[in-house]
Design a protein around this motif. Structure first.
Motif, PDB file in Angstrom:
ATOM      1  N   TYR A   1      -3.557 -15.741   0.356  1.00 22.40           N
ATOM      2  CA  TYR A   1      -2.180 -16.102   0.659  1.00 22.40           C
ATOM      3  C   TYR A   1      -1.114 -15.094   0.222  1.00 22.40           C
ATOM      4  CZ  TYR A   1      -4.278 -20.731   1.265  1.00 22.40           C
ATOM      5  OH  TYR A   1      -5.052 -21.784   1.664  1.00 22.40           O
ATOM      6  N   TRP A   2      -1.436 -14.122  -0.606  1.00 25.46           N
ATOM      7  CA  TRP A   2      -0.410 -13.314  -1.270  1.00 25.46           C
ATOM      8  C   TRP A   2      -0.489 -11.875  -0.788  1.00 25.46           C
ATOM      9  CZ3 TRP A   2       3.163 -16.068  -3.311  1.00 25.46           C
ATOM     10  CH2 TRP A   2       4.032 -15.589  -4.296  1.00 25.46           C
ATOM     11  N   ILE A   3       0.637 -11.238  -0.593  1.00 18.11           N
ATOM     12  CA  ILE A   3       0.658  -9.851  -0.132  1.00 18.11           C
ATOM     13  C   ILE A   3      -0.086  -8.928  -1.080  1.00 18.11           C
ATOM     14  CG2 ILE A   3       2.874  -9.353  -1.252  1.00 18.11           C
ATOM     15  CD1 ILE A   3       3.503  -7.497   1.129  1.00 18.11           C
ATOM     16  N   ASP A   4      -0.150  -9.298  -2.360  1.00 16.46           N
ATOM     17  CA  ASP A   4      -0.809  -8.454  -3.358  1.00 16.46           C
ATOM     18  C   ASP A   4      -2.308  -8.303  -3.104  1.00 16.46           C
ATOM     19  OD1 ASP A   4       1.723  -8.750  -4.315  1.00 16.46           O
ATOM     20  OD2 ASP A   4       1.131  -9.385  -6.339  1.00 16.46           O
ATOM     21  N   GLY A   5      -2.862  -9.160  -2.271  1.00 13.02           N
ATOM     22  CA  GLY A   5      -4.274  -9.030  -1.943  1.00 13.02           C
ATOM     23  C   GLY A   5      -4.609  -7.707  -1.289  1.00 13.02           C
ATOM     24  N   ALA A   6      -3.593  -7.032  -0.734  1.00 13.93           N
ATOM     25  CA  ALA A   6      -3.802  -5.731  -0.089  1.00 13.93           C
ATOM     26  C   ALA A   6      -3.708  -4.570  -1.071  1.00 13.93           C
ATOM     27  CB  ALA A   6      -2.782  -5.538   1.024  1.00 13.93           C
ATOM     28  N   ILE A   7      -3.321  -4.845  -2.318  1.00 16.54           N
ATOM     29  CA  ILE A   7      -3.154  -3.788  -3.322  1.00 16.54           C
ATOM     30  C   ILE A   7      -4.483  -3.572  -4.046  1.00 16.54           C
ATOM     31  CG2 ILE A   7      -1.928  -3.091  -5.412  1.00 16.54           C
ATOM     32  CD1 ILE A   7       0.373  -4.931  -4.503  1.00 16.54           C
ATOM     33  N   LYS A   8      -5.020  -2.365  -3.958  1.00 17.58           N
ATOM     34  CA  LYS A   8      -6.300  -2.072  -4.591  1.00 17.58           C
ATOM     35  C   LYS A   8      -6.080  -1.648  -6.043  1.00 17.58           C
ATOM     36  CE  LYS A   8      -8.426  -0.597  -0.232  1.00 17.58           C
ATOM     37  NZ  LYS A   8      -9.057   0.527   0.504  1.00 17.58           N
ATOM     38  N   GLN A   9      -6.968  -2.114  -6.916  1.00 15.30           N
ATOM     39  CA  GLN A   9      -6.875  -1.757  -8.323  1.00 15.30           C
ATOM     40  C   GLN A   9      -8.250  -1.825  -8.954  1.00 15.30           C
ATOM     41  OE1 GLN A   9      -4.040  -4.860  -9.386  1.00 15.30           O
ATOM     42  NE2 GLN A   9      -5.650  -6.103 -10.303  1.00 15.30           N
ATOM     43  N   PRO A  10      -8.503  -0.988  -9.964  1.00 14.46           N
ATOM     44  CA  PRO A  10      -9.824  -0.952 -10.598  1.00 14.46           C
ATOM     45  C   PRO A  10     -10.025  -2.004 -11.672  1.00 14.46           C
ATOM     46  CG  PRO A  10      -8.446   0.745 -11.544  1.00 14.46           C
ATOM     47  CD  PRO A  10      -7.618   0.081 -10.455  1.00 14.46           C
ATOM     48  N   LEU A  11      -8.989  -2.778 -11.960  1.00 14.67           N
ATOM     49  CA  LEU A  11      -9.030  -3.776 -13.030  1.00 14.67           C
ATOM     50  C   LEU A  11      -8.742  -5.155 -12.469  1.00 14.67           C
ATOM     51  CD1 LEU A  11      -6.720  -1.834 -15.536  1.00 14.67           C
ATOM     52  CD2 LEU A  11      -9.221  -1.831 -15.529  1.00 14.67           C
TER      53      LEU A  11
ATOM     54  N   MET B   1       4.050  -1.222  -3.728  1.00 15.39           N
ATOM     55  CA  MET B   1       2.695  -0.793  -4.060  1.00 15.39           C
ATOM     56  C   MET B   1       1.702  -0.961  -2.919  1.00 15.39           C
ATOM     57  SD  MET B   1       2.346  -2.570  -7.806  1.00 15.39           S
ATOM     58  CE  MET B   1       3.585  -2.390  -9.087  1.00 15.39           C
ATOM     59  N   VAL B   2       2.096  -1.588  -1.833  1.00 12.99           N
ATOM     60  CA  VAL B   2       1.132  -1.951  -0.788  1.00 12.99           C
ATOM     61  C   VAL B   2       0.602  -0.726  -0.056  1.00 12.99           C
ATOM     62  CG1 VAL B   2       0.860  -3.175   1.409  1.00 12.99           C
ATOM     63  CG2 VAL B   2       2.070  -4.264  -0.491  1.00 12.99           C
ATOM     64  N   ASN B   3       1.473   0.270   0.185  1.00  9.11           N
ATOM     65  CA  ASN B   3       1.082   1.440   0.978  1.00  9.11           C
ATOM     66  C   ASN B   3       1.497   2.734   0.286  1.00  9.11           C
ATOM     67  OD1 ASN B   3       0.140   0.111   3.605  1.00  9.11           O
ATOM     68  ND2 ASN B   3       2.213  -0.725   3.433  1.00  9.11           N
ATOM     69  N   ASP B   4       0.752   3.799   0.548  1.00  6.51           N
ATOM     70  CA  ASP B   4       1.099   5.186   0.185  1.00  6.51           C
ATOM     71  C   ASP B   4       0.930   5.524  -1.287  1.00  6.51           C
ATOM     72  OD1 ASP B   4       1.941   5.408   2.853  1.00  6.51           O
ATOM     73  OD2 ASP B   4       4.031   5.004   2.344  1.00  6.51           O
ATOM     74  N   ILE B   5       0.302   4.665  -2.074  1.00  5.66           N
ATOM     75  CA  ILE B   5       0.173   4.944  -3.503  1.00  5.66           C
ATOM     76  C   ILE B   5      -1.085   4.269  -4.039  1.00  5.66           C
ATOM     77  CG2 ILE B   5       1.553   2.962  -4.238  1.00  5.66           C
ATOM     78  CD1 ILE B   5       1.839   6.436  -5.840  1.00  5.66           C
ATOM     79  N   SER B   6      -1.827   4.977  -4.878  1.00  2.00           N
ATOM     80  CA  SER B   6      -3.004   4.388  -5.515  1.00  2.00           C
ATOM     81  C   SER B   6      -2.618   3.848  -6.885  1.00  2.00           C
ATOM     82  CB  SER B   6      -4.105   5.438  -5.674  1.00  2.00           C
ATOM     83  OG  SER B   6      -3.729   6.409  -6.652  1.00  2.00           O
ATOM     84  N   TYR B   7      -3.503   3.073  -7.463  1.00  2.00           N
ATOM     85  CA  TYR B   7      -3.238   2.533  -8.798  1.00  2.00           C
ATOM     86  C   TYR B   7      -3.037   3.665  -9.797  1.00  2.00           C
ATOM     87  CZ  TYR B   7      -4.086   0.475 -13.376  1.00  2.00           C
ATOM     88  OH  TYR B   7      -3.979   0.121 -14.705  1.00  2.00           O
ATOM     89  N   ARG B   8      -3.897   4.658  -9.762  1.00  2.00           N
ATOM     90  CA  ARG B   8      -3.804   5.747 -10.739  1.00  2.00           C
ATOM     91  C   ARG B   8      -2.536   6.571 -10.533  1.00  2.00           C
ATOM     92  NH1 ARG B   8      -8.181   5.568 -13.693  1.00  2.00           N
ATOM     93  NH2 ARG B   8     -10.136   4.749 -12.816  1.00  2.00           N
TER      94      ARG B   8
END
Length: 277
Positions: free
Chosen positions: A137-147, A76-83
């Motif tokens: 500390y977590w890679i998920d910090g780079a994942i954008k989400q509206p919630l 999920m980190v690159n090339d895909i949005s939450y929607r």
């Protein structure tokens, strides 16, 4: 009877795998062993497009096997949005989708999953503390989400319950595939290790396991934790974690010295039998 091969967390880019060689090796093995369905429970690459490309190419090379994957946090980190992530963006992508196994009463349901900090509820910390830790500390910090994370998990729990309820009404036995951890029993929880107790918050949700038990799911494949447990049964459901994990110099989690050997040790095959009378 249909043979299902299951694996997760293959991390082909981090493990510096030759993708073309791996495609050929996995296709040959799937054909040679008569595998009808191949499931990958997330974390193929750090780029969603590459994960789709790998599974689509493998599907083309192996037409007698149905290849399906879901996205892990790395995908999920690159090339895909939450929607976009919630849509059926590829034939091999099973998130929020299902397919029925021919000539059986089995249904395979996929959901990427997420987390809601419920694994760390005993710490009695506000949500803001977990979010701050995640971003630091977590890679998920780079994942954008509206919630928020709990809101995101609540949405997925609703989707999962709808899918399981539909399967129950149609008298389908279920193999459920998700990336994040569905049972707290797999976690390392200590009284003095603050790092791991904070990390646990980002591993999954106790509510996923509750739903799987409520609807009497037969089999569950998950990943995310790079551990090597034997299949375990909780509340009548058999859980499989078949993570390959990292074979890097900094984090060498393998029991062998090369990716193909490790993949062969971790891929697990089960048989889905014919329809119950």
């Amino acid at each position: 009877m249909v043979k299902v091969a299951m694996v997760s967390d293959i991390h082909l880019d981090i493990n510096k795998v030759n993708v073309n060689d791996t495609l050929q090796q996995q296709s040959d093995w799937l054909n040679r062993n008569g595998i009808g369905i191949y499931l990958i429970a997330g974390d193929l690459f750090n780029h969603f497009d590459q994960s789709v490309s790998f599974t689509e190419n493998l599907q083309k090379m192996t037409p007698n096997t149905t290849v399906k994957f879901i996205a892990g946090n790395h995908d999920m980190v690159n090339d895909i949005s939450y929607r976009e992530l919630q849509k059926p963006v590829a034939e091999t992508y099973l998130h929020r989708q299902y397919f029925d196994v021919s000539n059986t009463d089995w249904r395979i349901i996929g959901n990427n999953g997420w987390y809601d900090y419920s694994f760390s509820a005993a710490m009695h910390r506000p949500e803001a503390d977990f979010l701050h830790w995640k971003r630091a500390y977590w890679i998920d910090g780079a994942i954008k989400q509206p919630l928020s994370d709990p809101e995101r998990m609540a949405v997925e729990l609703q989707v999962i319950e709808q899918q399981l309820l539909q399967a129950q009404r149609e008298h389908r036995r279920v193999l459920f595939m998700t990336h994040f951890v569905p049972r707290i029993e797999y976690l390392r929880i200590t009284s003095d290790d603050r790092f791991w107790n904070m990390a646990n918050a980002m591993l999954g949700s106790v509510h996923t396991g509750e739903l799987l038990a409520k609807y009497q799911v037969k089999y569950v494949l998950f990943g995310h934790m790079h551990i090597h447990p034997a299949p375990r049964m909780y509340a009548g459901t058999v859980y499989f974690n078949q993570s390959v994990g990292y074979g890097t110099a900094r984090r060498h989690e393998w029991v062998t010295n090369d990716f193909q050997s490790e993949w062969l040790k971790r891929v697990h095959v089960i048989n889905l039998d014919e329809k119950e009378e």
